[in-house]
Design a protein around this motif. Structure first.
Motif, PDB file in Angstrom:
ATOM      1  N   UNK A  17       0.786  -1.281  -0.017  1.00 54.68           N
ATOM      2  CA  UNK A  17      -0.034   0.047  -0.044  1.00 54.68           C
ATOM      3  C   UNK A  17       0.787   1.285  -0.116  1.00 54.68           C
ATOM      4  N   UNK A  18       0.399   2.162  -1.079  1.00 52.71           N
ATOM      5  CA  UNK A  18       1.171   3.530  -1.088  1.00 52.71           C
ATOM      6  C   UNK A  18       0.733   4.412  -0.107  1.00 52.71           C
ATOM      7  N   UNK A  19      -0.237   4.675   0.507  1.00 53.36           N
ATOM      8  CA  UNK A  19      -0.329   5.513   1.476  1.00 53.36           C
ATOM      9  C   UNK A  19      -0.276   5.006   2.933  1.00 53.36           C
ATOM     10  N   UNK A  20      -0.209   3.554   2.967  1.00 56.46           N
ATOM     11  CA  UNK A  20       0.213   2.901   4.067  1.00 56.46           C
ATOM     12  C   UNK A  20       1.749   3.270   4.174  1.00 56.46           C
ATOM     13  N   UNK A  21       2.439   3.038   3.141  1.00 57.85           N
ATOM     14  CA  UNK A  21       3.944   3.345   3.194  1.00 57.85           C
ATOM     15  C   UNK A  21       4.421   4.710   3.623  1.00 57.85           C
ATOM     16  N   UNK A  22       3.691   5.697   3.274  1.00 58.41           N
ATOM     17  CA  UNK A  22       3.847   6.990   3.571  1.00 58.41           C
ATOM     18  C   UNK A  22       3.531   7.140   5.207  1.00 58.41           C
ATOM     19  N   UNK A  23       2.317   6.566   5.536  1.00 54.50           N
ATOM     20  CA  UNK A  23       1.888   6.550   7.066  1.00 54.50           C
ATOM     21  C   UNK A  23       3.307   5.893   7.895  1.00 54.50           C
ATOM     22  N   UNK A  58      12.485  -0.401   4.849  1.00 52.22           N
ATOM     23  CA  UNK A  58      13.614  -0.235   5.792  1.00 52.22           C
ATOM     24  C   UNK A  58      15.020  -0.133   4.847  1.00 52.22           C
ATOM     25  N   UNK A  59      14.910  -0.676   3.713  1.00 51.71           N
ATOM     26  CA  UNK A  59      15.928  -0.780   2.749  1.00 51.71           C
ATOM     27  C   UNK A  59      16.420   0.785   2.189  1.00 51.71           C
ATOM     28  N   UNK A  60      15.009   1.240   1.973  1.00 49.42           N
ATOM     29  CA  UNK A  60      15.262   2.549   1.662  1.00 49.42           C
ATOM     30  C   UNK A  60      15.931   3.639   2.799  1.00 49.42           C
ATOM     31  N   UNK A  61      15.229   3.289   3.915  1.00 55.54           N
ATOM     32  CA  UNK A  61      15.830   4.450   4.943  1.00 55.54           C
ATOM     33  C   UNK A  61      17.320   3.967   5.323  1.00 55.54           C
ATOM     34  N   UNK A  62      17.736   2.701   5.258  1.00 59.52           N
ATOM     35  CA  UNK A  62      19.051   2.423   5.613  1.00 59.52           C
ATOM     36  C   UNK A  62      19.941   2.914   4.190  1.00 59.52           C
ATOM     37  N   UNK A 276      10.240   7.185  -2.806  1.00 64.92           N
ATOM     38  CA  UNK A 276       8.875   7.575  -2.566  1.00 64.92           C
ATOM     39  C   UNK A 276       8.455   8.127  -4.163  1.00 64.92           C
ATOM     40  N   UNK A 277       9.471   8.774  -4.894  1.00 65.70           N
ATOM     41  CA  UNK A 277       9.119   9.138  -6.204  1.00 65.70           C
ATOM     42  C   UNK A 277       8.670   7.919  -7.203  1.00 65.70           C
ATOM     43  N   UNK A 278       9.288   6.850  -6.724  1.00 65.49           N
ATOM     44  CA  UNK A 278       9.175   5.794  -7.605  1.00 65.49           C
ATOM     45  C   UNK A 278       7.805   5.197  -7.697  1.00 65.49           C
ATOM     46  N   UNK A 279       7.381   5.059  -6.355  1.00 67.59           N
ATOM     47  CA  UNK A 279       5.854   4.611  -6.173  1.00 67.59           C
ATOM     48  C   UNK A 279       4.839   5.612  -6.286  1.00 67.59           C
ATOM     49  N   UNK A 280       5.123   6.812  -6.367  1.00 66.97           N
ATOM     50  CA  UNK A 280       4.232   7.850  -6.291  1.00 66.97           C
ATOM     51  C   UNK A 280       3.996   8.129  -7.908  1.00 66.97           C
ATOM     52  N   UNK A 281       4.919   7.873  -8.803  1.00 68.27           N
ATOM     53  CA  UNK A 281       4.748   8.084 -10.227  1.00 68.27           C
ATOM     54  C   UNK A 281       3.272   7.640 -10.872  1.00 68.27           C
ATOM     55  N   UNK A 282       3.092   6.237 -10.427  1.00 72.92           N
ATOM     56  CA  UNK A 282       2.038   5.601 -10.910  1.00 72.92           C
ATOM     57  C   UNK A 282       0.895   6.161 -10.183  1.00 72.92           C
ATOM     58  N   UNK A 283       0.792   6.278  -8.845  1.00 78.48           N
ATOM     59  CA  UNK A 283      -0.310   6.865  -8.089  1.00 78.48           C
ATOM     60  C   UNK A 283      -0.646   8.129  -8.718  1.00 78.48           C
TER      61      UNK A 283
END
Length: 431
Positions: A17-23, A58-62, A276-283
């Motif tokens: 989930x997209x908005x779950x991920x931002x949450x 977690x990988x993106x944050x690391x 975040x931009x990668x998954x927001x593109x399609x959104x």
């Protein structure tokens, strides 16, 4: 905002989930919260894909902190006092058919970045260990129940960002423990006076498992449901107006952000912004097709509510949950009032009511001013009398007893305040 000095222990029940991920990113960047466990649910996609999405987060944050070490302080969850437990929860509803929202979130739950951005994939989707997460084979329902039993009574906030199946299963396993020990449930779900986003009247999380909703909120025996004085619902009515404009995201976070036609490139930005931009593109493309160049912050608003409104240990039975300044809630009645209801799909109707509008009150106001509709705006049939609920009486900041109904958030400090927090905490942008 809460003035609690100690972080509030939270269990996040989610289907990213997209908005779950931002949450989740907001929760992991918020010192007010200690994320004890992330329990995965079916919903936006299947549970296994959602599990992998947590590993991607977690990988993106690391990667981000490795490249920009000074940003480590922005994400306290990367160096927690105790590791966050990651557990798989339920992969289907209590009853009925399985439904997902892959039409919006993509097959992988993140706008199909698995195929579009393979650089964001994790090397091992079934790791035996993890530097920040405590991985377990135990069912998520058991993990969450054990935490509620082991932590101080009524200290845990349970954030339900997906279907309510896991919480309903917990109640079936040990109803007394959940009812007596859970501190607060903050739930994103439902559509009250606005059209649904999955059917004409249904919001997705409640549509995905209405049986769980019924068991928890309107059980045949009121003593078998979740204690409503410790339950806060954020329906589409309040979450939809909270949004992040994509042009604003482009202006403040990622100037290179566009769409899948011009995919994100890591070389041009930080690892977290690239993610975040990668998954927001399609959104963005989907939302533009819906007529809005913005991301609706449904689950993000629920996390914000949990940050600002920690559990109150001695909440009075049948009272409205105590909320901080800027937040308001009222109780909405439930039951069999919709039996035999004729449903009109107003989602693409230009005559649909504004989000959050009370339809009976709007119609009464139009009639009071002798407003003449130009066309078939509303049914000309004489409406049956309806009960119009009145808001509860509030004395100062204290909630007053208001028996019956589910507590629903009707006011927040506003969309701009949420966007400001999201930008500052997740992306380090001073808005």
């Amino acid at each position: 905002m809460s003035t609690n000095k100690s972080p509030v222990p939270v269990i996040i029940d989610t289907d990213p989930g997209v908005d779950d991920t931002l949450a989740l990113l907001l929760a992991l960047a918020s010192p007010e919260l200690e994320v004890l466990a992330i329990v995965i649910s079916f919903g936006n996609t299947d549970a296994r894909s959602s599990f992998v999405n947590i590993l991607k987060i977690y990988q993106a944050l690391a990667r981000h902190v490795e490249r920009i070490p000074e940003d480590a302080s922005r994400f306290p969850a990367l160096a927690p006092r105790r590791k966050t437990i990651l557990a798989l929860g339920e992969d289907g509803p209590l009853e009925g058919e399985l439904h997902s929202a892959q039409y919006f979130h993509g097959r992988d739950g993140l706008g199909d970045i698995t195929s579009r951005h393979p650089d964001l994939n994790v090397d091992d989707e079934r790791p035996s260990s993890h530097p920040q997460l405590l991985l377990t084979q135990r069912p998520g329902v058991e993990v969450a129940l054990d935490l509620i039993k082991s932590e101080p009574e009524r200290s845990i906030s349970y954030l339900a960002l997906g279907p309510l199946t896991n919480l309903a299963k917990m109640m079936r396993l040990d109803r007394d423990a959940v009812r007596s020990r859970i501190g607060r449930v903050v739930c994103m779900g439902g559509a009250l006076d606005v059209p649904g986003n999955t059917s004409p009247v249904a919001e997705f999380n409640f549509f995905a498992d209405p049986y769980a909703v019924k068991e928890l909120l309107v059980p045949s025996d009121p003593g078998h449901g979740i204690p409503l004085e410790r339950f806060i619902l954020l329906p589409l009515d309040i979450t939809t107006p909270h949004e992040l404009s994509f042009p604003y995201y482009q202006a403040t976070v990622d100037p290179a952000f566009k769409s899948t036609a011009a995919p994100s490139r890591l070389e041009e930005k930080t690892p977290l912004v690239h993610f975040t931009s990668a998954f927001l593109e399609r959104t963005r493309e989907i939302m533009v097709d819906f007529g809005k160049d913005a991301m609706e912050l449904h689950d993000i608003a629920a996390v914000w509510c949990a940050i600002e409104n920690p559990p109150v240990k001695d909440e009075h039975e049948d009272a409205l949950p105590t909320l901080q300044h800027g937040w308001k809630a009222t109780k909405r009645n439930t039951g069999e009032l919709t039996r035999g209801m004729c449903v009109v799909d107003r989602r693409d109707d230009q005559g649909a009511y504004a989000p959050g509008a009370n339809r009976a009150e709007v119609q009464a106001e139009l009639e009071r001013h002798h407003f003449q509709h130009a066309g078939a705006y509303e049914s000309t049939a004489v409406p049956a009398p309806v009960e119009v609920e009145s808001p509860p009486i509030i004395e100062g900041q204290l909630s007053v007893s208001h028996k019956g109904g589910v507590p629903c958030v009707t006011q927040t400090p506003g969309s701009a305040a949420l966007v400001k927090m999201l930008l500052e905490r997740v992306w380090g942008v001073k808005a």
